[in-house]
Scaffold this active site. Structure first.
Site, PDB file in Angstrom:
ATOM      1  N   GLU A 113     113.887 -11.507  49.326  1.00  0.00           N
ATOM      2  CA  GLU A 113     114.668 -11.018  50.498  1.00  0.00           C
ATOM      3  C   GLU A 113     113.623 -10.484  51.759  1.00  0.00           C
ATOM      4  O   GLU A 113     112.392 -10.091  51.526  1.00  0.00           O
ATOM      5  CB  GLU A 113     115.543  -9.916  49.957  1.00  0.00           C
ATOM      6  CG  GLU A 113     114.660  -8.608  49.562  1.00  0.00           C
ATOM      7  CD  GLU A 113     115.584  -7.763  48.671  1.00  0.00           C
ATOM      8  OE1 GLU A 113     116.584  -7.944  48.445  1.00  0.00           O
ATOM      9  OE2 GLU A 113     114.776  -6.622  48.274  1.00  0.00           O
ATOM     10  N   CYS A 126     110.767  -6.553  57.570  1.00  0.00           N
ATOM     11  CA  CYS A 126     110.214  -6.086  56.162  1.00  0.00           C
ATOM     12  C   CYS A 126     110.197  -7.427  55.427  1.00  0.00           C
ATOM     13  O   CYS A 126     111.336  -7.871  55.336  1.00  0.00           O
ATOM     14  CB  CYS A 126     110.892  -5.024  55.741  1.00  0.00           C
ATOM     15  SG  CYS A 126     110.425  -4.694  54.008  1.00  0.00           S
ATOM     16  N   CYS A 133     107.319  -8.710  41.006  1.00  0.00           N
ATOM     17  CA  CYS A 133     106.346  -7.870  41.379  1.00  0.00           C
ATOM     18  C   CYS A 133     105.635  -7.727  39.648  1.00  0.00           C
ATOM     19  O   CYS A 133     106.705  -7.397  39.153  1.00  0.00           O
ATOM     20  CB  CYS A 133     106.472  -6.810  42.070  1.00  0.00           C
ATOM     21  SG  CYS A 133     104.751  -5.842  42.466  1.00  0.00           S
ATOM     22  N   CYS A 137     105.858  -0.426  38.747  1.00  0.00           N
ATOM     23  CA  CYS A 137     106.585   1.016  38.971  1.00  0.00           C
ATOM     24  C   CYS A 137     107.913   1.127  38.281  1.00  0.00           C
ATOM     25  O   CYS A 137     108.746   0.477  39.140  1.00  0.00           O
ATOM     26  CB  CYS A 137     106.209   1.105  40.567  1.00  0.00           C
ATOM     27  SG  CYS A 137     104.521   0.636  41.117  1.00  0.00           S
ATOM     28  N   CYS A 140     110.955   1.327  40.854  1.00  0.00           N
ATOM     29  CA  CYS A 140     111.045   0.276  42.023  1.00  0.00           C
ATOM     30  C   CYS A 140     111.868  -0.788  41.316  1.00  0.00           C
ATOM     31  O   CYS A 140     111.536  -1.254  40.091  1.00  0.00           O
ATOM     32  CB  CYS A 140     109.905  -0.145  42.320  1.00  0.00           C
ATOM     33  SG  CYS A 140     109.819  -1.720  43.310  1.00  0.00           S
ATOM     34  N   GLY A 188     107.047  -7.593  46.236  1.00  0.00           N
ATOM     35  CA  GLY A 188     106.064  -7.870  45.836  1.00  0.00           C
ATOM     36  C   GLY A 188     104.882  -6.977  46.126  1.00  0.00           C
ATOM     37  O   GLY A 188     104.952  -6.194  46.908  1.00  0.00           O
ATOM     38  N   ASN A 321     115.362   6.069  46.604  1.00  0.00           N
ATOM     39  CA  ASN A 321     116.600   5.093  46.418  1.00  0.00           C
ATOM     40  C   ASN A 321     116.685   4.724  45.113  1.00  0.00           C
ATOM     41  O   ASN A 321     115.832   3.836  44.564  1.00  0.00           O
ATOM     42  CB  ASN A 321     116.293   3.788  47.600  1.00  0.00           C
ATOM     43  CG  ASN A 321     117.789   3.187  47.508  1.00  0.00           C
ATOM     44  OD1 ASN A 321     118.716   3.421  47.460  1.00  0.00           O
ATOM     45  ND2 ASN A 321     117.624   1.834  47.668  1.00  0.00           N
ATOM     46  N   CYS A 364     113.754  -2.046  48.677  1.00  0.00           N
ATOM     47  CA  CYS A 364     113.302  -2.142  47.284  1.00  0.00           C
ATOM     48  C   CYS A 364     113.552  -3.115  46.474  1.00  0.00           C
ATOM     49  O   CYS A 364     113.789  -2.791  45.224  1.00  0.00           O
ATOM     50  CB  CYS A 364     113.051  -0.795  46.826  1.00  0.00           C
ATOM     51  SG  CYS A 364     112.643   0.605  47.914  1.00  0.00           S
TER      52      CYS A 364
HETATM   53  N1  SAH Z   1     103.931  -3.374  46.513  1.00  0.00           N
HETATM   54  C1  SAH Z   1     103.631  -2.710  47.496  1.00  0.00           C
HETATM   55  C2  SAH Z   1     105.022  -3.107  48.716  1.00  0.00           C
HETATM   56  C3  SAH Z   1     106.211  -3.020  48.217  1.00  0.00           C
HETATM   57  S1  SAH Z   1     107.324  -1.722  47.981  1.00  0.00           S
HETATM   58  C4  SAH Z   1     103.742  -1.154  47.555  1.00  0.00           C
HETATM   59  O1  SAH Z   1     103.726  -0.659  46.351  1.00  0.00           O
HETATM   60  O2  SAH Z   1     103.261  -0.436  48.215  1.00  0.00           O
HETATM   61  C5  SAH Z   1     107.327  -0.809  49.536  1.00  0.00           C
HETATM   62  C6  SAH Z   1     107.369   0.812  49.400  1.00  0.00           C
HETATM   63  O3  SAH Z   1     108.531   0.968  48.942  1.00  0.00           O
HETATM   64  C7  SAH Z   1     106.411   1.186  48.538  1.00  0.00           C
HETATM   65  O4  SAH Z   1     105.678   2.546  49.036  1.00  0.00           O
HETATM   66  C8  SAH Z   1     106.999   1.556  47.010  1.00  0.00           C
HETATM   67  O5  SAH Z   1     106.524   2.341  46.188  1.00  0.00           O
HETATM   68  C9  SAH Z   1     108.534   2.020  47.642  1.00  0.00           C
HETATM   69  N2  SAH Z   1     109.661   2.124  46.777  1.00  0.00           N
HETATM   70  C10 SAH Z   1     109.874   1.119  45.886  1.00  0.00           C
HETATM   71  N3  SAH Z   1     110.929   1.456  45.315  1.00  0.00           N
HETATM   72  C11 SAH Z   1     111.403   2.500  45.704  1.00  0.00           C
HETATM   73  C12 SAH Z   1     112.590   3.298  45.499  1.00  0.00           C
HETATM   74  N4  SAH Z   1     113.494   3.019  44.645  1.00  0.00           N
HETATM   75  N5  SAH Z   1     112.914   4.319  46.345  1.00  0.00           N
HETATM   76  C13 SAH Z   1     111.983   4.670  47.218  1.00  0.00           C
HETATM   77  N6  SAH Z   1     110.786   3.939  47.613  1.00  0.00           N
HETATM   78  C14 SAH Z   1     110.544   2.940  46.866  1.00  0.00           C
END
Ligand code: SAH
Length: 383
Positions: A113, A126, A133, A137, A140, A188, A321, A364
């Site tokens: 996406e 974005c 990925c 985490c 996420c 990713g 989120n 995300c």
């Molecule tokens: N893999 C990279 C880029 C992708 S995510 C990274 O981790 O930086 C982009 C941002 O969104 C990252 O800071 C990630 O930690 C955050 N993110 C992911 N899931 C989220 C969620 N559920 N709520 C808020 N931020 C989130």
């Protein structure tokens, strides 16, 4: 302590599962590479510039609209240089049309996406760098599903070119028509697909018709903190903005929230960030998702403030989120305000990220996740 997840830092390593990469596309190549390919097809070299001007200069992705190319050449060139990489699954808009999200199916069925966000002074896209990925985490949505494969350079670039075309059509009311910013914050881990992501950045910043002609400063690469790759990125002749997904100032919690921390600790990843800032002169953006009763305590704000004080850094707090079924929630607003206050008192520049696209799961990886689960983005079973 959680166990160390498998971190496919180099999916191209011998023995790694062969991913199904898409056919080559003009955006995989620089202009010289396109010329070589075109002449190899028996076409005059100037056709490389002509077709590149359509794609990067006019944001025309459909060969049928390139009517200044003779029909026979057009078919041959389209076949070799403009295979369709992104098949639209759905497109959603919210925030009165200022946010649009595109969900794509790739040639092998993988879903990715991209999101377009219009502001009064700029237009940001974005984009995704991988299908899924591997960084795991736990907060996420993309991290839950694991890595499917790396995207090709052109699969990455084509997301931006498509959405630049949407912006150019005037679809984002109240915003400039020209795409200005690109953030690698979709699905990713961009630094785990290093070579293709750097090639994509080169296409995004090269002047048209070689590329999209964006400013390096307007491109942000967001990473969990793959330390060797951060050092390598600093040594490229690029000065893109680095965003570091820190989410915790202490190793005990960061080991859980960002499992790659088990390999590269908070102190190492921050040292890499400061080296990046010193080398490029660019302020590093520290991303911190505010998770209720997990990482939002006043003492953690103070610790973060001590780590960042006096550094070339800016903190971006992201209200969590919550992913479907998540045990975690966003921090209450008063807690968030106290966190901001403590960071600012420590002299650290801090802002809270807006929550664009929430109603269309713009944050995300959630739309692709919903599609995979056979539900619509609101979580209802799809028809
Ligand atoms: N893999 C990279 C880029 C992708 S995510 C990274 O981790 O930086 C982009 C941002 O969104 C990252 O800071 C990630 O930690 C955050 N993110 C992911 N899931 C989220 C969620 N559920 N709520 C808020 N931020 C989130």
């Amino acid at each position: 302590m959680t166990s160390l997840p498998l971190i496919p830092v180099d999916p191209d390593a011998p023995g790694a599962r062969r991913a199904s990469m898409p056919p080559q596309h003009l955006a995989d190549l620089d202009l010289a590479g396109r010329k070589a390919l075109v002449t190899g097809l028996g076409e005059p070299a100037f056709r490389a510039r002509q077709i590149s001007t359509h794609y990067f200069g006019r944001l025309v992705r459909d060969p049928a609209q390139m009517t200044d190319l003779p029909a026979a050449s057009r078919a041959r060139l389209a076949d070799q240089l403009l295979p369709r990489l992104l098949n639209p699954v759905r497109e959603l808009a919210c925030d009165d049309g200022a946010t649009r999200k595109a969900l794509w199916r790739l040639h092998d069925g993988a879903l990715v996406e991209s999101v377009l966000m219009g502001y009064p002074d700029r237009v940001t896209v974005c984009i995704s760098s991988q299908a899924g990925c591997g960084m795991a985490c736990p907060f996420c949505a993309t991290g839950q599903a694991g890595l499917t494969r790396n995207l090709s350079t052109a699969e990455i670039v084509d997301q931006a070119v498509y959405l630049a075309g949407v912006a150019a059509s005037g679809a984002v009311v109240g915003s400039p028509a020209r795409l200005s910013h690109v953030v690698f914050m979709g699905m990713g881990e961009p630094l785990a697909n290093y070579n293709r992501v750097v090639a994509a950045i080169r296409r995004l910043v090269a002047p048209a018709p070689e590329g999209l002609g964006l400013s390096q400063r307007h491109i942000t690469v967001s990473t969990v903190g793959l330390v060797p790759a951060i050092h390598r990125l600093a040594s490229e002749d690029l000065s893109v903005t680095l965003a570091l997904s820190l989410h915790a100032p202490d190793d005990e919690l960061r080991d859980e929230l960002v499992p790659v921390n088990q390999r590269w600790k908070v102190s190492e990843v921050l040292d890499a960030a400061w080296a990046y800032a010193a080398r490029t002169g660019r302020r590093v953006s520290i991303e911190y998702a505010m998770i209720k009763d997990v990482n939002d305590q006043p003492w953690r704000a103070d610790l973060l403030g001590r780590l960042l004080a006096g550094k070339l850094a800016h903190v971006n707090l992201i209200p969590l989120n919550p992913t479907p079924g998540s045990r975690w929630d966003a921090s209450p607003k008063p807690v968030e305000r106290e966190f901001v206050r403590r960071l600012r008192d420590a002299g650290v520049s801090t802002t809270v990220r807006d929550t664009r696209g929430r109603e269309i799961d713009g944050a995300c990886g959630q739309l692709a996740a919903a599609e995979d689960m056979g539900t619509d983005p609101a979580g209802n079973p799809s028809a």
